[in-house]
Design a protein around this motif. Sequence first.
Motif, PDB file in Angstrom:
ATOM      1  N   ILE A 152       0.833  -1.198   0.000  1.00 14.54           N
ATOM      2  CA  ILE A 152       0.000   0.000   0.000  1.00 14.54           C
ATOM      3  C   ILE A 152       0.873   1.255   0.000  1.00 14.54           C
ATOM      4  N   ALA A 153       1.903   1.265   0.833  1.00 13.62           N
ATOM      5  CA  ALA A 153       2.796   2.427   0.900  1.00 13.62           C
ATOM      6  C   ALA A 153       3.459   2.683  -0.445  1.00 13.62           C
ATOM      7  N   GLU A 154       3.896   1.636  -1.118  1.00 10.06           N
ATOM      8  CA  GLU A 154       4.533   1.794  -2.432  1.00 10.06           C
ATOM      9  C   GLU A 154       3.540   2.349  -3.451  1.00 10.06           C
ATOM     10  N   ALA A 155       2.311   1.835  -3.426  1.00  9.66           N
ATOM     11  CA  ALA A 155       1.313   2.267  -4.400  1.00  9.66           C
ATOM     12  C   ALA A 155       0.891   3.710  -4.196  1.00  9.66           C
ATOM     13  N   CYS A 156       0.970   4.205  -2.967  1.00  7.01           N
ATOM     14  CA  CYS A 156       0.530   5.568  -2.642  1.00  7.01           C
ATOM     15  C   CYS A 156       1.687   6.562  -2.581  1.00  7.01           C
ATOM     16  N   VAL A 197      -3.173   5.744  11.556  1.00  9.88           N
ATOM     17  CA  VAL A 197      -2.889   5.825  12.992  1.00  9.88           C
ATOM     18  C   VAL A 197      -1.384   5.761  13.236  1.00  9.88           C
ATOM     19  N   GLU A 198      -0.687   4.921  12.468  1.00 12.32           N
ATOM     20  CA  GLU A 198       0.750   4.762  12.627  1.00 12.32           C
ATOM     21  C   GLU A 198       1.546   5.904  11.984  1.00 12.32           C
ATOM     22  N   GLY A 199       0.868   6.826  11.308  1.00 15.82           N
ATOM     23  CA  GLY A 199       1.563   7.938  10.663  1.00 15.82           C
ATOM     24  C   GLY A 199       2.232   7.576   9.358  1.00 15.82           C
ATOM     25  N   ARG A 200       1.832   6.481   8.741  1.00 12.81           N
ATOM     26  CA  ARG A 200       2.450   6.030   7.499  1.00 12.81           C
ATOM     27  C   ARG A 200       1.683   6.484   6.261  1.00 12.81           C
ATOM     28  N   LEU A 201       0.420   6.888   6.436  1.00 16.27           N
ATOM     29  CA  LEU A 201      -0.398   7.417   5.359  1.00 16.27           C
ATOM     30  C   LEU A 201      -1.093   8.689   5.833  1.00 16.27           C
ATOM     31  N   THR A 202      -1.425   9.542   4.887  1.00 16.18           N
ATOM     32  CA  THR A 202      -2.340  10.647   5.148  1.00 16.18           C
ATOM     33  C   THR A 202      -3.551  10.476   4.242  1.00 16.18           C
ATOM     34  N   ALA A 203      -4.687  11.018   4.679  1.00 15.73           N
ATOM     35  CA  ALA A 203      -5.932  10.894   3.912  1.00 15.73           C
ATOM     36  C   ALA A 203      -6.414  12.272   3.498  1.00 15.73           C
ATOM     37  N   GLU A 204      -6.954  12.350   2.294  1.00 13.58           N
ATOM     38  CA  GLU A 204      -7.580  13.577   1.809  1.00 13.58           C
ATOM     39  C   GLU A 204      -8.850  13.189   1.055  1.00 13.58           C
ATOM     40  N   THR A 205      -9.792  14.088   0.966  1.00 11.51           N
ATOM     41  CA  THR A 205     -11.055  13.813   0.292  1.00 11.51           C
ATOM     42  C   THR A 205     -11.135  14.610  -0.996  1.00 11.51           C
ATOM     43  N   LYS A 206     -11.442  13.925  -2.087  1.00  7.76           N
ATOM     44  CA  LYS A 206     -11.602  14.561  -3.387  1.00  7.76           C
ATOM     45  C   LYS A 206     -12.914  14.085  -3.994  1.00  7.76           C
ATOM     46  N   VAL A 256     -14.611  11.315  -2.127  1.00 10.41           N
ATOM     47  CA  VAL A 256     -13.951  10.002  -2.054  1.00 10.41           C
ATOM     48  C   VAL A 256     -12.616  10.163  -1.351  1.00 10.41           C
ATOM     49  N   LEU A 257     -12.337   9.259  -0.420  1.00  9.92           N
ATOM     50  CA  LEU A 257     -11.072   9.287   0.311  1.00  9.92           C
ATOM     51  C   LEU A 257      -9.928   8.819  -0.587  1.00  9.92           C
ATOM     52  N   GLN A 258      -8.803   9.519  -0.496  1.00 12.94           N
ATOM     53  CA  GLN A 258      -7.581   9.126  -1.184  1.00 12.94           C
ATOM     54  C   GLN A 258      -6.442   9.127  -0.180  1.00 12.94           C
ATOM     55  N   PHE A 259      -5.481   8.263  -0.397  1.00 17.57           N
ATOM     56  CA  PHE A 259      -4.414   8.072   0.589  1.00 17.57           C
ATOM     57  C   PHE A 259      -3.055   8.292  -0.067  1.00 17.57           C
ATOM     58  N   ARG A 260      -2.179   8.922   0.695  1.00 14.09           N
ATOM     59  CA  ARG A 260      -0.831   9.210   0.204  1.00 14.09           C
ATOM     60  C   ARG A 260       0.172   8.812   1.283  1.00 14.09           C
TER      61      ARG A 260
END
Length: 352
Positions: free
Chosen positions: A289-293, A334-343, A346-350
């Motif tokens: 997931i981290a690699e894809a985002c 929660v672990e601080g490995r992704l952030t979420a934004e809404t576009k 729809v939620l998107q993750f980076r």
Amino acid sequence: MNPKTDTVQSSAEALRYPWEQHPGPEEIVEVRPGVLWARLKLPFRLNHVNIYLLADGDGYAMVDAGFGNEETIEAWTRLFEGPLKGVNITRLIVTHSHPDHVGLAGWIVERFNCPLVMTQVEYLSVYHQNRGTEERREAQRLFFRRHGMDESLTEKLLGRGQDYLKRVSVLPPSYRRISHGDEVVIGTRRFKVITGGGHALDQVMLYCADDKLFLSADQVLSKISPNVSVWAVEPDQNSLGEYLASLASLTTTLPYDLLVLPGHGVPFYGLKTRIKQLADHHEERCRLIAEACSEVPQTSRALVPVVFNKHVLDEHQMGFAAGELVAHVNYMIVEGRLTAETKDGVLQFRTT
């Protein structure tokens, strides 16, 4: 990988399967004196569930009941007319509220006039998941759409999910509560009640120290990973964090040399080795997931084929895969490995 942590240091740590063959549809296997193993069919890819019977005075305590359909009733009837003929069920202990475990609880309790034993959370969960109100369907619909599922897929997921959750007979109006840390005497054995979250909210496991016996329910399975999902009822739940914390607790509190009786698969030795495999499995999913985002934000829908790339998923499996994907992104946030934004709603993750 760290060779020191990955090296199997003793035979007690190695995964071993004393019974490579499971019981047939009209068979019972005795895995320890007074501990019986039955296996019932399920109508989806995870095609079976294990049931255990523990000697209990003039009868047996049953652990889990099977799926709530006519085929399971017929299977139990053949067993009670065959290898279990004359057996009395003294109590039914249900590990958690999923239909493949609690589905026939009402039927068993009525047939044997025995008490139902569950944790409070799991007992009440059965009633919640069977409400089936339009408000709940709408919440689920919005949940899937917010994670990038299109309208057609969302409607298919809602249809299959509702059908699965309905596979539960009417529960008895009362039950006996067990809780984490309780001691339960079953026949000549004393079991400590251990509960854990992630796969279910408060799943029951039973540990007998004297007999080195551990009924792990679906928390630790022998050859597959249990489903750990997030659903609309608690969309921000960190179910994967709860599950990994449960595994870590089992590692520190239980010994190596236990015979593990899981809810699916075959009995095995090597609990801590298996727990490490499960934790590593989820970490590998997080890495994907981290690699894809890492360069372009991704939705949960887009990430499903990244993580679940080994099989073509039917609608039933796609629903579980979507729930599992959300569990992983919630954990990583929660672990601080992704952030979420809404576009566009729809939620998107980076990756951070």
